[in-house]
Design a protein around this motif. Structure first.
Motif, PDB file in Angstrom:
ATOM      1  N   VAL A  81       2.388  -5.768   6.578  1.00 46.37           N
ATOM      2  CA  VAL A  81       2.377  -7.178   7.299  1.00 46.37           C
ATOM      3  C   VAL A  81       2.915  -8.024   6.379  1.00 46.37           C
ATOM      4  CG1 VAL A  81       1.536  -8.666   8.343  1.00 46.37           C
ATOM      5  CG2 VAL A  81       0.519  -6.545   8.667  1.00 46.37           C
ATOM      6  N   GLU A  82       2.842  -8.066   4.772  1.00 42.27           N
ATOM      7  CA  GLU A  82       2.532  -8.862   4.361  1.00 42.27           C
ATOM      8  C   GLU A  82       3.837  -9.548   3.764  1.00 42.27           C
ATOM      9  OE1 GLU A  82       2.101  -9.739  -0.533  1.00 42.27           O
ATOM     10  OE2 GLU A  82       0.415  -8.965   0.284  1.00 42.27           O
ATOM     11  N   MET A  83       4.713  -7.835   3.205  1.00 45.99           N
ATOM     12  CA  MET A  83       6.644  -7.636   3.565  1.00 45.99           C
ATOM     13  C   MET A  83       7.309  -7.891   4.418  1.00 45.99           C
ATOM     14  SD  MET A  83       5.815  -7.763  -0.005  1.00 45.99           S
ATOM     15  CE  MET A  83       7.576  -7.604  -0.222  1.00 45.99           C
ATOM     16  N   ASP A  84       6.325  -7.016   5.835  1.00 46.12           N
ATOM     17  CA  ASP A  84       8.289  -7.375   6.745  1.00 46.12           C
ATOM     18  C   ASP A  84       8.802  -6.106   6.855  1.00 46.12           C
ATOM     19  OD1 ASP A  84       8.150  -8.315   9.696  1.00 46.12           O
ATOM     20  OD2 ASP A  84      10.150  -9.503   8.674  1.00 46.12           O
ATOM     21  N   GLY A  85       8.034  -5.242   6.428  1.00 42.36           N
ATOM     22  CA  GLY A  85       9.308  -4.293   5.904  1.00 42.36           C
ATOM     23  C   GLY A  85       8.336  -2.845   6.121  1.00 42.36           C
ATOM     24  N   LEU A  86       9.211  -2.038   6.304  1.00 38.73           N
ATOM     25  CA  LEU A  86       8.650  -0.281   6.236  1.00 38.73           C
ATOM     26  C   LEU A  86       7.904   0.153   5.372  1.00 38.73           C
ATOM     27  CD1 LEU A  86      11.801   1.038   7.968  1.00 38.73           C
ATOM     28  CD2 LEU A  86      10.015  -0.495   9.290  1.00 38.73           C
ATOM     29  N   VAL A  87       6.251   0.602   5.746  1.00 31.49           N
ATOM     30  CA  VAL A  87       5.960   1.775   4.619  1.00 31.49           C
ATOM     31  C   VAL A  87       5.654   2.791   4.997  1.00 31.49           C
ATOM     32  CG1 VAL A  87       3.608   0.917   3.276  1.00 31.49           C
ATOM     33  CG2 VAL A  87       4.967  -0.792   4.284  1.00 31.49           C
ATOM     34  N   THR A  88       5.812   4.017   4.091  1.00 31.56           N
ATOM     35  CA  THR A  88       5.815   4.837   3.801  1.00 31.56           C
ATOM     36  C   THR A  88       4.247   5.693   2.846  1.00 31.56           C
ATOM     37  OG1 THR A  88       5.907   7.147   4.018  1.00 31.56           O
ATOM     38  CG2 THR A  88       7.098   5.579   2.067  1.00 31.56           C
ATOM     39  N   MET A  89       3.723   6.306   3.433  1.00 31.19           N
ATOM     40  CA  MET A  89       2.205   7.189   2.162  1.00 31.19           C
ATOM     41  C   MET A  89       2.954   7.960   1.270  1.00 31.19           C
ATOM     42  SD  MET A  89      -0.312   6.141   4.501  1.00 31.19           S
ATOM     43  CE  MET A  89      -0.847   5.695   5.997  1.00 31.19           C
ATOM     44  N   GLY A  90       3.179   8.173  -0.192  1.00 33.25           N
ATOM     45  CA  GLY A  90       3.658   9.251  -0.453  1.00 33.25           C
ATOM     46  C   GLY A  90       2.912   9.798  -1.004  1.00 33.25           C
ATOM     47  N   VAL A  91       2.993  10.843  -0.913  1.00 38.84           N
ATOM     48  CA  VAL A  91       1.526  11.810  -1.502  1.00 38.84           C
ATOM     49  C   VAL A  91       1.714  12.886  -3.069  1.00 38.84           C
ATOM     50  CG1 VAL A  91       0.840  13.942  -1.083  1.00 38.84           C
ATOM     51  CG2 VAL A  91       1.021  12.562   0.815  1.00 38.84           C
ATOM     52  N   GLU A  92       1.070  11.710  -3.998  1.00 39.34           N
ATOM     53  CA  GLU A  92       1.178  13.180  -5.778  1.00 39.34           C
ATOM     54  C   GLU A  92       1.772  14.572  -4.939  1.00 39.34           C
ATOM     55  OE1 GLU A  92      -0.061  13.464  -9.923  1.00 39.34           O
ATOM     56  OE2 GLU A  92      -0.963  11.583  -8.136  1.00 39.34           O
ATOM     57  N   PRO A  93       2.964  14.694  -5.508  1.00 44.33           N
ATOM     58  CA  PRO A  93       2.954  16.927  -5.718  1.00 44.33           C
ATOM     59  C   PRO A  93       2.039  17.756  -6.435  1.00 44.33           C
ATOM     60  CG  PRO A  93       4.959  15.557  -6.067  1.00 44.33           C
ATOM     61  CD  PRO A  93       4.448  14.530  -6.109  1.00 44.33           C
ATOM     62  N   THR A  94       1.586  18.779  -5.906  1.00 42.77           N
ATOM     63  CA  THR A  94       1.135  19.677  -6.659  1.00 42.77           C
ATOM     64  C   THR A  94       1.579  20.707  -7.295  1.00 42.77           C
ATOM     65  OG1 THR A  94      -0.348  20.681  -4.350  1.00 42.77           O
ATOM     66  CG2 THR A  94      -1.095  19.036  -5.435  1.00 42.77           C
ATOM     67  N   ARG A  95       3.011  20.691  -6.439  1.00 39.39           N
ATOM     68  CA  ARG A  95       3.697  21.623  -6.821  1.00 39.39           C
ATOM     69  C   ARG A  95       4.941  21.246  -6.039  1.00 39.39           C
ATOM     70  NH1 ARG A  95       1.837  22.584  -1.883  1.00 39.39           N
ATOM     71  NH2 ARG A  95       2.926  23.176  -0.438  1.00 39.39           N
TER      72      ARG A  95
END
Length: 341
Positions: A127-141
């Motif tokens: 909402v604040e950035m009026d953009g597209l947001v993705t959730m990034g998962v920290e890799p375990t391998r």
């Protein structure tokens, strides 16, 4: 006031989890020994939202209502990958909900931890950035089966992720093993396919892409019919300059193929570690290790073998080297041609 809408994607068939997943029983409706189906658990996970919709195909609409009775059901006109599905849903939800932000969530993932806090943060950023947001998962391998997100500098501060958000420098396709190790060492994230955006922002970014017919047509269904089948990553995310990543502070796994089960022996899905094997259902192993065994009540015995997937459901049995679990989709492709999937 912005309304948070959870959009759960449940239109796929889960081909790589054949034979548990079949055309009339895709994996989102399976429980794998857990408390409720994958779909039901996903809908519970997004209870933070003001409203919840499940996007699915017409043949699965009744099953969705059974597994997620409190959610609204959106029926996409046809199966055309994630790009058209998300654009069509954005159009439909914009028609029904004023001033909404969408949290777009696949129905077949395993998540353990505080998903709601991360998702709410992603929606606030969208909402604040009026953009597209993705959730990034920290890799375990160094996984080769996932896409990766390269973060840029943070919006504020000293170029790290301490502020909880960063612009996306690039989205990277599924890499080979050496490249995957380099991406992990470089601080890249897994692309979990969990997004947040307002309908207006996403449809704006669809212009000039293969999804433009859906974004611009007077009728969303008519635009959908003209759009090609394409993933949202290729159609929009890899093209936009207005994407952001928030770090996902929860444990995550994509239940995409049978080899995932050995990573989930402590996840409450009914998968147990027995003598070096991951077992779902009844079975026995003798001088066997590193195998994944799954069944719907049939007793499965393995003797003197290593690193196999053995899955027995209904009247079907699958045997494949664990390292080639992704190739199950080739079996399904041939079965579909013969009308046997």
């Amino acid at each position: 006031m912005v309304t948070t809408v959870a959009l759960v994607l449940a239109g796929g068939t889960g081909t790589r989890l054949y034979p548990a997943s079949r055309a009339d029983r895709p994996k989102q409706f399976l429980d794998f020994g857990g408390d409720g189906s994958l779909l039901a658990r996903t809908v519970d996970r997004v209870a933070f939202a003001d409203e919840t919709y499940v996007l699915t195909g017409e043949r699965y609409a009744d099953a969705v209502r059974e597994h997620a009775p409190r959610a609204g059901v959106l029926v996409e006109p046809a199966g055309k990958d994630t790009g058209p599905a998300l654009a069509y849903a954005a159009r439909r939800i914009r028609e029904q909900v004023d001033d909404a932000v969408l949290a777009c969530v696949p129905s077949d993932h395993h998540v353990d931890g505080d998903f709601a806090t991360v998702a709410e943060h992603a929606c606030d950023v969208a909402v604040e950035m009026d953009g597209l947001v993705t959730m990034g998962v920290e890799p375990t391998r160094a996984a080769t089966g996932y896409g990766y997100i390269e973060p840029g500098g943070s919006l504020e501060g000293d170029g790290n992720l301490a502020d909880g958000v960063a612009p996306v420098a690039s989205f990277l396709e599924k890499p080979d093993e050496e490249t995957a190790r380099e991406l992990v060492d470089a601080g890249c994230f897994w692309n979990a396919g969990i997004f947040a955006w307002t309908p207006d922002a996403f449809l704006r970014e669809c212009r000039g892409t293969p999804l433009e017919p859906i974004a611009t047509a007077e009728d969303a269904a008519e635009g959908f019919a003209r759009a090609e089948s394409v993933s949202v990553d290729y159609a929009v995310l890899e093209r936009t300059d207005d994407a952001y990543v928030v770090p996902a502070a929860f444990d995550w796994d994509d239940l995409g193929a049978w080899d995932a089960l050995e990573r989930l022996t402590d996840a409450g899905l009914g998968v147990e570690e027995r003598e070096g094997n991951a077992m779902l259902g009844d079975g026995l192993t003798v001088d066997a290790s590193g195998n994944v065994v799954a069944s719907d009540g049939k007793h499965v015995s393995l003797v003197g073998v290593e690193d196999l997937v053995v899955a027995a459901f209904d009247d079907r049995v699958l045997v494949v080297p664990k390292s080639e679990a992704q190739r199950v989709r080739e079996v399904v492709s041939e079965l579909r041609e013969e009308g046997l999937f």
